[in-house]
Write an enzyme that holds these catalytic residues in place. Structure first.
Site, PDB file in Angstrom:
ATOM      1  N   ASN A 104     112.415  97.268  34.449  1.00 47.53           N
ATOM      2  CA  ASN A 104     112.339  95.958  33.785  1.00 47.53           C
ATOM      3  C   ASN A 104     111.517  94.942  34.572  1.00 47.53           C
ATOM      4  O   ASN A 104     111.908  93.781  34.716  1.00 47.53           O
ATOM      5  CB  ASN A 104     113.751  95.390  33.547  1.00 47.53           C
ATOM      6  CG  ASN A 104     114.605  96.320  32.714  1.00 47.53           C
ATOM      7  OD1 ASN A 104     114.160  96.812  31.681  1.00 47.53           O
ATOM      8  ND2 ASN A 104     115.810  96.605  33.174  1.00 47.53           N
ATOM      9  N   ARG A 157     118.618  95.042  41.388  1.00 48.90           N
ATOM     10  CA  ARG A 157     118.261  96.378  41.896  1.00 48.90           C
ATOM     11  C   ARG A 157     118.663  96.570  43.357  1.00 48.90           C
ATOM     12  O   ARG A 157     118.576  97.677  43.886  1.00 48.90           O
ATOM     13  CB  ARG A 157     116.757  96.613  41.734  1.00 48.90           C
ATOM     14  CG  ARG A 157     116.271  96.430  40.301  1.00 48.90           C
ATOM     15  CD  ARG A 157     114.741  96.350  40.241  1.00 48.90           C
ATOM     16  NE  ARG A 157     114.271  95.771  38.996  1.00 48.90           N
ATOM     17  CZ  ARG A 157     114.174  94.470  38.759  1.00 48.90           C
ATOM     18  NH1 ARG A 157     114.539  93.587  39.705  1.00 48.90           N
ATOM     19  NH2 ARG A 157     113.734  94.019  37.609  1.00 48.90           N
ATOM     20  N   LYS A 199     113.425 107.676  32.654  1.00 45.70           N
ATOM     21  CA  LYS A 199     112.033 107.238  32.868  1.00 45.70           C
ATOM     22  C   LYS A 199     111.698 107.176  34.358  1.00 45.70           C
ATOM     23  O   LYS A 199     110.676 107.689  34.812  1.00 45.70           O
ATOM     24  CB  LYS A 199     111.799 105.884  32.193  1.00 45.70           C
ATOM     25  CG  LYS A 199     110.383 105.340  32.373  1.00 45.70           C
ATOM     26  CD  LYS A 199     110.324 104.298  33.469  1.00 45.70           C
ATOM     27  CE  LYS A 199     108.893 103.878  33.739  1.00 45.70           C
ATOM     28  NZ  LYS A 199     108.811 102.804  34.758  1.00 45.70           N
ATOM     29  N   ASP A 218     108.053 104.757  29.207  1.00 46.03           N
ATOM     30  CA  ASP A 218     108.411 103.344  29.271  1.00 46.03           C
ATOM     31  C   ASP A 218     107.969 102.691  27.960  1.00 46.03           C
ATOM     32  O   ASP A 218     107.533 103.361  27.026  1.00 46.03           O
ATOM     33  CB  ASP A 218     107.764 102.674  30.490  1.00 46.03           C
ATOM     34  CG  ASP A 218     106.242 102.658  30.414  1.00 46.03           C
ATOM     35  OD1 ASP A 218     105.665 103.249  29.466  1.00 46.03           O
ATOM     36  OD2 ASP A 218     105.607 102.050  31.287  1.00 46.03           O
ATOM     37  N   GLN A 264      99.843 111.847  30.024  1.00 49.99           N
ATOM     38  CA  GLN A 264     100.523 110.553  30.070  1.00 49.99           C
ATOM     39  C   GLN A 264      99.714 109.547  30.875  1.00 49.99           C
ATOM     40  O   GLN A 264      99.534 108.397  30.467  1.00 49.99           O
ATOM     41  CB  GLN A 264     101.919 110.742  30.684  1.00 49.99           C
ATOM     42  CG  GLN A 264     102.824 109.534  30.614  1.00 49.99           C
ATOM     43  CD  GLN A 264     102.707 108.618  31.825  1.00 49.99           C
ATOM     44  OE1 GLN A 264     102.033 108.932  32.803  1.00 49.99           O
ATOM     45  NE2 GLN A 264     103.330 107.476  31.752  1.00 49.99           N
ATOM     46  N   PHE A 268      98.145 106.161  29.408  1.00 44.59           N
ATOM     47  CA  PHE A 268      98.681 104.913  29.960  1.00 44.59           C
ATOM     48  C   PHE A 268      97.556 104.035  30.506  1.00 44.59           C
ATOM     49  O   PHE A 268      97.483 102.837  30.232  1.00 44.59           O
ATOM     50  CB  PHE A 268      99.693 105.256  31.059  1.00 44.59           C
ATOM     51  CG  PHE A 268     100.374 104.064  31.682  1.00 44.59           C
ATOM     52  CD1 PHE A 268     101.361 103.369  31.002  1.00 44.59           C
ATOM     53  CD2 PHE A 268     100.044 103.648  32.966  1.00 44.59           C
ATOM     54  CE1 PHE A 268     102.003 102.279  31.579  1.00 44.59           C
ATOM     55  CE2 PHE A 268     100.675 102.560  33.549  1.00 44.59           C
ATOM     56  CZ  PHE A 268     101.661 101.869  32.850  1.00 44.59           C
TER      57      PHE A 268
END
Length: 280
Positions: A104, A157, A199, A218, A264, A268
């Site tokens: 996040n 975190r 993830k 994500d 990926q 991305f």
């Protein structure tokens, strides 16, 4: 004609895989655990610790990989646009903490938080007349008070960082040994670490544990799959449960093959650059 084996260092570093890197003159310098790497434009590496490292995974058969993942026009376009992009083989503990911190968050904030952790808990050293802070070792973070970790700007975190460091310091999990396990066995172990969801686990496995079929999902990748592959993968939801994640991963590997992680990364990189998102 481009050399398919040539490495594009700038694109590889600026692709969301690593955060403690900066350019000085004609070289890139980066922290990789207890080492500092100096890289020139062709991908040649000088190591502070004089350790041989295959950071750019030169051992990978990139011609075979590109042929394998080029299953559709979107991936073909991404590969053509960013030929030279490589997966990076990172220090596993640094990778673990980096992607716990990434939850996040955005790339600039992740970079700032990891720099703060390194300055507060890592060892200061000099390399080629420049000051660097090595990444904290598991012991430093395991024994650090939560209040000190919080000062690094990592928010909620902080507890996950300390707990993850304790897991590694106590040898409950040996990250290096996970390289020998298959994808599913390794993922089960990595997912058991505090603060690690599917993830984050896929990022750790793809960028440090040799699991090239890992495909981190994500919000960017969900958006990409909805935009270019809506008929094939039919997601239909902005957030996905762990069970949905596993089902989707299986479909993705069925489509892209055993090197899905490379696909990926190309997708991305293409999409973020299209949106002109900053990498540093």
């Amino acid at each position: 004609m481009q050399n398919i084996n040539a490495i594009n260092v700038e694109n590889s570093i600026n692709s969301g895989q690593v955060f403690l890197w900066s350019k000085s003159g004609k070289y890139w310098y980066g922290i990789n655990g207890q080492d500092i790497l100096r890289v020139n434009n062709s991908g040649s590496i000088k190591s502070y610790q004089n350790i041989k490292t295959d950071f750019f995974r030169k051992r990978d058969n990139i011609e075979k990989i590109i042929k394998s993942i080029s299953k559709d026009k979107t991936t073909k376009r991404a590969v053509k646009q960013f030929l030279g992009l490589r997966l990076l083989e990172q220090d596993p503990f640094q990778c673990l903490i980096s992607f716990i911190v990434s939850s996040n968050s955005n790339i600039q904030k992740i970079k700032s938080s990891l720099e703060n952790l390194s300055k507060r808990f890592g060892r200061r050293t000099e390399f080629e007349n420049q000051e660097f802070f090595l990444f904290p070792q598991p012991e430093q973070l395991a024994k650090a008070p939560i209040s000190e970790i919080l000062k690094c700007g990592v928010g909620y975190r902080s507890k996950f960082i300390k707990d993850a460091a304790k897991t590694i310091f106590s040898n409950k999990i040996d990250l290096e040994s996970l390289k020998k396990l298959n994808y599913f066995e390794a993922k089960k172990e990595v997912r058991s670490i505090s603060g690690v969801g599917s993830k984050v686990a896929d990022c750790i496995m793809l960028f440090s544990l040799n699991k090239l079929e890992a495909f981190p999902l994500d919000r960017w990748m969900i958006r990409i799959l909805e935009k270019y592959y809506s008929n094939k993968f039919q997601i239909g939801t902005k957030t996905i449960t762990e069970k949905q994640y596993d089902i989707l991963h299986k479909r993705i590997v069925n489509h892209f093959g055993p090197y899905a992680g490379y696909a990926q990364q190309f997708l991305f990189k293409m999409e973020r650059d299209n949106y002109q998102k900053k990498w540093r």
